[in-house]
Design an enzyme around this catalytic site. Structure first.
Site, PDB file in Angstrom:
ATOM      1  N   ASN A   1     -26.269  -0.035  77.189  1.00 53.36           N
ATOM      2  CA  ASN A   1     -27.759  -0.170  76.978  1.00 53.36           C
ATOM      3  C   ASN A   1     -28.115  -1.702  76.580  1.00 53.36           C
ATOM      4  O   ASN A   1     -27.138  -2.574  76.583  1.00 53.36           O
ATOM      5  CB  ASN A   1     -28.264   0.891  76.096  1.00 53.36           C
ATOM      6  CG  ASN A   1     -27.871   0.583  74.625  1.00 53.36           C
ATOM      7  OD1 ASN A   1     -27.850  -0.526  73.993  1.00 53.36           O
ATOM      8  ND2 ASN A   1     -26.923   1.584  73.974  1.00 53.36           N
TER       9      ASN A   1
ATOM     10  N   ASP B   1     -25.866   8.206  73.687  1.00 52.03           N
ATOM     11  CA  ASP B   1     -26.126   9.870  73.516  1.00 52.03           C
ATOM     12  C   ASP B   1     -25.266  10.513  74.538  1.00 52.03           C
ATOM     13  O   ASP B   1     -24.851  11.670  74.184  1.00 52.03           O
ATOM     14  CB  ASP B   1     -27.662  10.042  73.726  1.00 52.03           C
ATOM     15  CG  ASP B   1     -28.372   9.474  72.882  1.00 52.03           C
ATOM     16  OD1 ASP B   1     -27.976   9.358  71.584  1.00 52.03           O
ATOM     17  OD2 ASP B   1     -29.653   9.232  72.871  1.00 52.03           O
TER      18      ASP B   1
ATOM     19  N   ILE C   1     -23.672  10.341  65.320  1.00 50.97           N
ATOM     20  CA  ILE C   1     -22.784   9.709  64.198  1.00 50.97           C
ATOM     21  C   ILE C   1     -23.953   9.685  62.770  1.00 50.97           C
ATOM     22  O   ILE C   1     -23.356  10.110  61.628  1.00 50.97           O
ATOM     23  CB  ILE C   1     -22.459   8.208  64.478  1.00 50.97           C
ATOM     24  CG1 ILE C   1     -21.551   8.175  65.744  1.00 50.97           C
ATOM     25  CG2 ILE C   1     -21.716   7.763  63.237  1.00 50.97           C
ATOM     26  CD1 ILE C   1     -21.479   6.930  66.248  1.00 50.97           C
TER      27      ILE C   1
ATOM     28  N   LYS D   1     -37.185  11.975  63.327  1.00 51.56           N
ATOM     29  CA  LYS D   1     -35.798  11.655  63.372  1.00 51.56           C
ATOM     30  C   LYS D   1     -35.483  11.532  61.800  1.00 51.56           C
ATOM     31  O   LYS D   1     -34.330  12.141  61.420  1.00 51.56           O
ATOM     32  CB  LYS D   1     -35.598  10.293  63.829  1.00 51.56           C
ATOM     33  CG  LYS D   1     -35.433  10.360  65.450  1.00 51.56           C
ATOM     34  CD  LYS D   1     -34.984   9.221  66.111  1.00 51.56           C
ATOM     35  CE  LYS D   1     -34.941   9.411  67.429  1.00 51.56           C
ATOM     36  NZ  LYS D   1     -35.030   8.019  68.474  1.00 51.56           N
TER      37      LYS D   1
END
Ligand code: CTP
Length: 388
Positions: free
Chosen positions: A198, A267, A295, A325
């Site tokens: 990414n 992911d 993680i 989140k």
């Protein structure tokens, strides 16, 4: 400054230190003035330059003892082999060595010289003596030297010297804390030459590591594949995949008192990675992706008395998604940033964030600023939580 060719670079250093907010006075060994003119240094620093221990006019301006008392940091750049030897032996035969002997200020020394002089056992022993005495030694770098040789002996980048001064003058507000920080992307291999990756550059995590170390914390930085220099005072562990990052994090977790997960972890990873480079063919190549471990959630499960901070990389409803989140992952703080904007977030020097937590209603907005400044605000918030 002492008398080496790298003295010409230190002229620019005067400016950089001033830009960083420091007041600068220049003192040189007599030989340094063979490489740069006092007029240059005086014009840049806006102060008379001192180089002569016994000059009536210089001593009447500010005596060498006043100079030693005035300084909050003494930075020697470049430090030649000769000056290092004089410092190691506590000599007071010229102005710079004398001021270093008289001052109570921390001493930062940036060696620069010919590689053979640097590697000579005498120079190494002198550096060893100075380091044991608490002198901060920065560099040298390795590369092409002005004398024509290649090897260790280059003056480090000036920014590194400014950072070293910054560290020495910082308040150790995070002393005693052990920070475990992740940074950068992870790379998931498809075959020996291709990866899924990414756009994270790692800059936010590295800025956090640098700032935490500056404030006296012990820092372990687990870095995905990024092209950034290791900040001073930081212990770096390089990893490639999310699985490797998880291993490194769980191994270092034991001693950590604060965990900050700034990494943009993949992911998903390809279910299989080809052993050989995939050849071009006429048919489609279908890649099946399987989920990677989370993680941050794993760390939050083993939280104990640690403070755990996650990041939320969002492209829409930034605050709403980040609040979710915070709750889902069970961390203390979530730092939300909008990674769809070109001016802040991924792969640029600036960021704008919202620090949410411990309750979803508690939000600190940090308007667009350099990642270093944003890191400072995040650490301020972490410290508040640690003290509470
Ligand atoms: N994270 C992690 N392990 C993963 C994925 C994410 O530790 N496998 C951490 C990141 O380091 C970050 C936080 O979780 O601190 C949130 O990452 P983000 O990519 O914003 O969210 P995801 O959990 O991946 O959820 P989504 O992609 O659906 O937004």
């Amino acid at each position: 400054m002492s008398g080496g060719i790298a003295a010409y670079k230190s002229c620019e250093l005067v400016r950089l230190l001033q830009q960083a907010g420091h007041e600068v006075r220049v003192m040189t060994t007599p030989n340094a003035l063979r490489f740069v003119s006092p007029l240059t240094l005086q014009t840049l620093s806006g102060r008379p330059v001192r180089s002569d221990l016994f000059s009536h006019s210089e001593e009447s301006e500010i005596s060498h003892i006043e100079l030693a008392d005035w300084a909050e940091v003494v930075l020697i750049a470049p430090a030649t082999a000769g000056l290092l030897a004089r410092l190691a032996h506590g000599m007071a035969d010229e102005l710079v060595a004398t001021v270093c002997l008289a001052t109570r200020a921390p001493l930062v020394v940036a060696p620069a010289m010919n590689v053979n002089m640097y590697e000579h056992p005498a120079t190494q022993a002198n550096l060893d003596t100075l380091a044991k005495r608490g002198v901060h030694i920065v560099g040298p770098d390795t590369g092409e030297l002005a004398c024509g040789w290649e090897g260790a002996g280059r003056l480090v980048a000036l920014e590194q010297l400014v950072a070293a001064v910054d560290r020495v003058t910082a308040e150790p507000t995070l002393a005693g804390e052990v920070f475990l920080i992740t940074a950068g992307p992870t790379e998931e291999p498809l075959d020996p030459v291709r990866v899924l990756v990414n756009r994270s550059s790692g800059r936010m995590g590295f800025a956090l590591g640098e700032e935490a170390a500056r404030r006296g914390a012990e820092v372990v930085l687990v870095a995905g594949p990024v092209s950034l220099p290791t900040p001073a005072g930081v212990d770096r562990i390089d990893v490639q995949t999310a699985a490797q990052m998880q291993d490194a994090v769980l191994q270092a977790l034991g001693r950590a008192t604060v965990v900050i997960k700034a990494a943009a972890v993949a992911d998903y990873r390809p279910e299989t990675s080809e052993g050989q480079k995939m050849k071009r063919g006429a048919s489609d190549w279908t890649i099946r992706l399987v989920p990677n471990p989370d993680i941050l959630a794993e760390v939050a499960r083993r939280k104990g008395s640690r403070t755990v901070v996650g990041f939320a990389a969002e492209t829409q409803d930034v605050l709403g998604n980040a609040r979710q989140k915070l709750e889902q992952k069970g961390c203390d703080l979530i730092v939300a940033n909008d990674v769809s904007r070109p001016d802040v977030g991924f792969n640029v020097d600036r960021n704008e964030v919202w620090i949410i937590g411990p309750a979803t209603s508690e939000v600190v907005h940090v308007p667009a600023a350099t990642k270093r400044e944003v890191a400072a605000r995040i650490l301020d918030r972490v410290r508040e939580l640690r003290r509470a």
